[in-house]
Scaffold this active site. Sequence first.
Site, PDB file in Angstrom:
ATOM      1  N   TRP A  85      69.418  18.771  90.118  1.00  9.23           N
ATOM      2  CA  TRP A  85      68.846  19.925  89.431  1.00  9.23           C
ATOM      3  C   TRP A  85      68.142  20.735  90.509  1.00  9.23           C
ATOM      4  O   TRP A  85      67.288  20.230  91.227  1.00  9.23           O
ATOM      5  CB  TRP A  85      67.845  19.471  88.380  1.00  9.23           C
ATOM      6  CG  TRP A  85      67.196  20.590  87.624  1.00  9.23           C
ATOM      7  CD1 TRP A  85      67.652  21.189  86.493  1.00  9.23           C
ATOM      8  CD2 TRP A  85      65.944  21.234  87.941  1.00  9.23           C
ATOM      9  NE1 TRP A  85      66.778  22.161  86.084  1.00  9.23           N
ATOM     10  CE2 TRP A  85      65.726  22.224  86.956  1.00  9.23           C
ATOM     11  CE3 TRP A  85      65.006  21.093  88.964  1.00  9.23           C
ATOM     12  CZ2 TRP A  85      64.602  23.042  86.961  1.00  9.23           C
ATOM     13  CZ3 TRP A  85      63.886  21.918  88.961  1.00  9.23           C
ATOM     14  CH2 TRP A  85      63.705  22.870  87.960  1.00  9.23           C
ATOM     15  N   ASN A 111      65.392  13.101  95.764  1.00  8.22           N
ATOM     16  CA  ASN A 111      64.810  13.642  94.531  1.00  8.22           C
ATOM     17  C   ASN A 111      63.392  14.061  94.869  1.00  8.22           C
ATOM     18  O   ASN A 111      62.573  13.209  95.197  1.00  8.22           O
ATOM     19  CB  ASN A 111      64.805  12.558  93.440  1.00  8.22           C
ATOM     20  CG  ASN A 111      63.929  12.922  92.266  1.00  8.22           C
ATOM     21  OD1 ASN A 111      63.710  14.093  91.987  1.00  8.22           O
ATOM     22  ND2 ASN A 111      63.403  11.927  91.578  1.00  8.22           N
ATOM     23  N   GLU A 492      56.227  25.237  69.314  1.00  9.17           N
ATOM     24  CA  GLU A 492      57.349  24.300  69.454  1.00  9.17           C
ATOM     25  C   GLU A 492      58.651  24.901  68.893  1.00  9.17           C
ATOM     26  O   GLU A 492      59.710  24.793  69.503  1.00  9.17           O
ATOM     27  CB  GLU A 492      56.995  22.979  68.749  1.00  9.17           C
ATOM     28  CG  GLU A 492      58.059  21.910  68.761  1.00  9.17           C
ATOM     29  CD  GLU A 492      58.479  21.454  70.158  1.00  9.17           C
ATOM     30  OE1 GLU A 492      57.863  21.855  71.150  1.00  9.17           O
ATOM     31  OE2 GLU A 492      59.478  20.705  70.223  1.00  9.17           O
ATOM     32  N   LYS A 496      62.095  25.616  71.078  1.00  8.77           N
ATOM     33  CA  LYS A 496      63.441  25.116  70.751  1.00  8.77           C
ATOM     34  C   LYS A 496      64.460  26.252  70.813  1.00  8.77           C
ATOM     35  O   LYS A 496      65.551  26.097  71.344  1.00  8.77           O
ATOM     36  CB  LYS A 496      63.483  24.492  69.347  1.00  8.77           C
ATOM     37  CG  LYS A 496      62.588  23.319  69.055  1.00  8.77           C
ATOM     38  CD  LYS A 496      62.828  22.095  69.887  1.00  8.77           C
ATOM     39  CE  LYS A 496      61.973  22.048  71.113  1.00  8.77           C
ATOM     40  NZ  LYS A 496      61.888  20.802  71.809  1.00  8.77           N
TER      41      LYS A 496
HETATM   42  O1  M6R Z   1      58.905  13.947  79.475  1.00  7.22           O
HETATM   43  P1  M6R Z   1      57.823  14.909  79.067  1.00  7.22           P
HETATM   44  O2  M6R Z   1      57.472  14.788  77.636  1.00  7.22           O
HETATM   45  O3  M6R Z   1      56.626  14.816  79.945  1.00  7.22           O
HETATM   46  O4  M6R Z   1      58.462  16.326  79.281  1.00  7.22           O
HETATM   47  C1  M6R Z   1      57.712  17.490  79.124  1.00  7.22           C
HETATM   48  C2  M6R Z   1      58.594  18.688  79.028  1.00  7.22           C
HETATM   49  O5  M6R Z   1      59.358  18.842  80.189  1.00  7.22           O
HETATM   50  C3  M6R Z   1      59.537  18.613  77.836  1.00  7.22           C
HETATM   51  O6  M6R Z   1      58.854  18.400  76.655  1.00  7.22           O
HETATM   52  C4  M6R Z   1      60.353  19.919  77.708  1.00  7.22           C
HETATM   53  O7  M6R Z   1      59.501  20.970  77.404  1.00  7.22           O
HETATM   54  C5  M6R Z   1      61.441  19.743  76.666  1.00  7.22           C
HETATM   55  N1  M6R Z   1      62.717  20.005  77.251  1.00  7.22           N
HETATM   56  C6  M6R Z   1      61.291  20.629  75.489  1.00  7.22           C
HETATM   57  O8  M6R Z   1      62.296  20.431  74.553  1.00  7.22           O
END
Ligand code: M6R
Length: 619
Positions: A85, A111, A492, A496
Site C-alpha cells: 500500500w 513495511n 460513521e 461508509k
Molecule cells: O484497526 P483500527 O480500528 O485501528 O482502524 C482504524 C481505521 O483505520 C479504520 O476504522 C478505518 O477508518 C476503516 N476503514 C473505516 O471503515
Amino acid sequence: MNRISRLKKTVTSMCGIFAYVGTRNGIRLALDCLKKMEYRGYDSAGLAYIADGNLITHKAVGKLRNLEKMIDDQTAQCVIAHTRWATHGKVTTENAHPILDATQSVAVIHNGVIENFQQLRHELEREGITFRTETDTEVIANLIAILYKGDLLQAVQEMVPLIKGAWAIAVIHKNHPDECIVAKNSSPLVIGIGVGETFAASEPNALIHHTREVIYLSEGELARIKANSVELFDEARLPITKQTEQLKHSAEEMSKGDFAHYTLKEIYDQPQAVRNAMLSRFFEDYGTVAMDEISISAAALLAVKRVVIVACGTSLHAGLVAGYMLEEIARIPTSVEISSEFRYRNPIVEDGTLVLAISQSGETADTLAAVRELKAKGATIIAICNVQGSTLTRDADSTLFLRAGTEVGVCSTKAFTSQLTVLTLFTIMMARLRHMSKAEGQEFLSALKEIPEQIQQVLAIAPHIEKLADKYASANDFYFIGRRYMYPTCLEGALKLKEIAYINACGYAAGEMKHGPIALLNEKCPTFALCADTLTYDKVVSNVMESKARHSPVICLTFAGDTRLTKIADDIIEIPMTRDELAPITAAVACQLFAYYCAKKRGADIDQPRNLAKSVTVE
Ligand code: M6R
C-alpha cells in the site's frame, strides 16, 4: 554515511511482509500467506527468491491474483514476499517490492516509513549509486549491499542505525540461499517456527495454518532465520533468547460464502457478532457486567477519575459514542481523542486516568503511538480490539476482545457494532460500580440483549434500503446530520459512503449546519438525517426542515412508528425502538447497507476500496 541526518519528509508504505526458509515450496506458501494479509495493501504484490546464485523477482501491479498469474511451476526454499500500500512512489511494477540494490545482490521487503530516505538517497547517489525506483526501501537495499562484506547479518545490523522511522524488513542476499534476516522498529513482525522451516510475517494470522509457535520481535530486535534455527539479537547486536509463544486462537477460514462481497457478509454477521461480544459478560440477575479479562481490581476501577479514549476512523466514532455514554451513564469525565493528533500533544495524565484504546486491528500506528505516550505517563491502558496477538493487545494492561471474527472488508462494519456493544457493557460496569442501581442495570442490559434481533430487523429491510440507494447513488455530495448519540453515528454513516461508494459525504452535528455548511445544500446535495435520538428529536426535525427549505432531498432514519417525519422527509428508514445509547448500533447497520448498495450501484471495488488498506501501520 556520517553526513546522514534526519529528514522531515515522510514516505509511507504500509504493507504485508512474509518470509520463508525451509524445505517446502516457499513460493506457494508465500502466495497463500500473502492472501491472508492482502487487506493490508493491494496496490501491488511481489516476491523474490534465489536460483542458481541469482535473485529472481516476480512483481505485479494490482491485486495479488495478478502476481499469482505469473507463477506456474517455480519452486524455492528461501522466499520473501510482499503486498503493498503506497502513498509515495507511484503504483508501478518498479516500485513494487521486493526492491533490489543496484548490483542485484540484495532483495528487501519493507513495511513502514524511512523518514530520512531522501538524505540517504542523496548520499548514495553522490557515491555513484543509480536508483531505479521512487521508494524509500531502495536505500535500505543499497546500504546493505555497500555494508556487505560476506556476512549478511552483520551488514543488516550495520545498516539499521542509519535509518530513521518505523519499519519491519526482511532481507535476502544472492550469496546466502538458506537464510533471511528480519528486523523491526515499530512496525509489526512475528517469526513462526515450524518443523524444519521458519517463517516471518506482519501478522500471526498469516501463519496460523502453518505453525502455532511464534516469537514476536520487539523494537530494535533482529533475527537471522534459517530452516532449522532462529538467532535473535537486540539493538546492541548482542545475541538474546526469547520465549516462544503459542497462538491460541482458532484458525478461521476466511470465506464470503454466498455473499457477493465480504463487506456484505460482515454486515450480515452482525447479529451474531454482537451476541459474541456480550457472551458471558453480563449477569442480568444482578443487573451487572463482569469483564474478567480486565486485570484491574474493582477498587482501582472505582478510583478512575477520568477516561481518555484514543482511536482512529471507525473506531474513533465508536469512541465518540462511548464518550457520551461514560459521562452520561457512568458520570466519568471522558475525552475522546484522535490518535494522530493526540500523539503529538503533551497530554496531562493525572492519577486515576484510564485509557481505552480502540482498534479493530490492534496495529494502527497512531493509536499505538498514543498508547505508548500515555503509558509512559503512567496511565492504565485497556485495549478494545478484535485481533488476538496484535501489537496493541501486547502493549495494553488488559484487552477486551470484540470476538467479531476476522473482518476482511476494508470498510469496518461488524467491528463497529461489536465495539459499541463492548463499550456499552464497560459503561454499565463502571456505572454499577458507582451509582447505577440494580434495576437500572437490568433495564439497560435487557435493552442490549434485544439488539441482535433488532439488527436482524434492519437487515430485513435491506431491499427497501437498496431501492433508496438506487435513487440516491448518483449524488456526488451528501450531508449526514444528527445530534447527541446520532452525531458520531452520522460521522460513521458518512465515512461508509465516502470509503466504499466514493461519494463526498460529510457527517455534521445537525446544530452546526447553520454555521456554514448549509450554504452547500441544494437539490443535488441530499441530507441523510439521523433522527433516532429521542432527547434531541425535535431539534433535528427543525434541522431537517431547514434542509428541505434549501431543496435538499432528505432521507430520515428514525424509530419505527414515527409518523411526524413521513410528511417532511422524502424517504424514511425505520429502525426498531430502543434506548438512545443503543440506537447507534442499529442505525449504523442501516447506514452500512445504504453505503454498500450505493457502492454496488456505482460499480466500486467494495471489499478493497481504492487507496485504502485495512491496517494503517504507518502514521
Ligand atoms: O484497526 P483500527 O480500528 O485501528 O482502524 C482504524 C481505521 O483505520 C479504520 O476504522 C478505518 O477508518 C476503516 N476503514 C473505516 O471503515
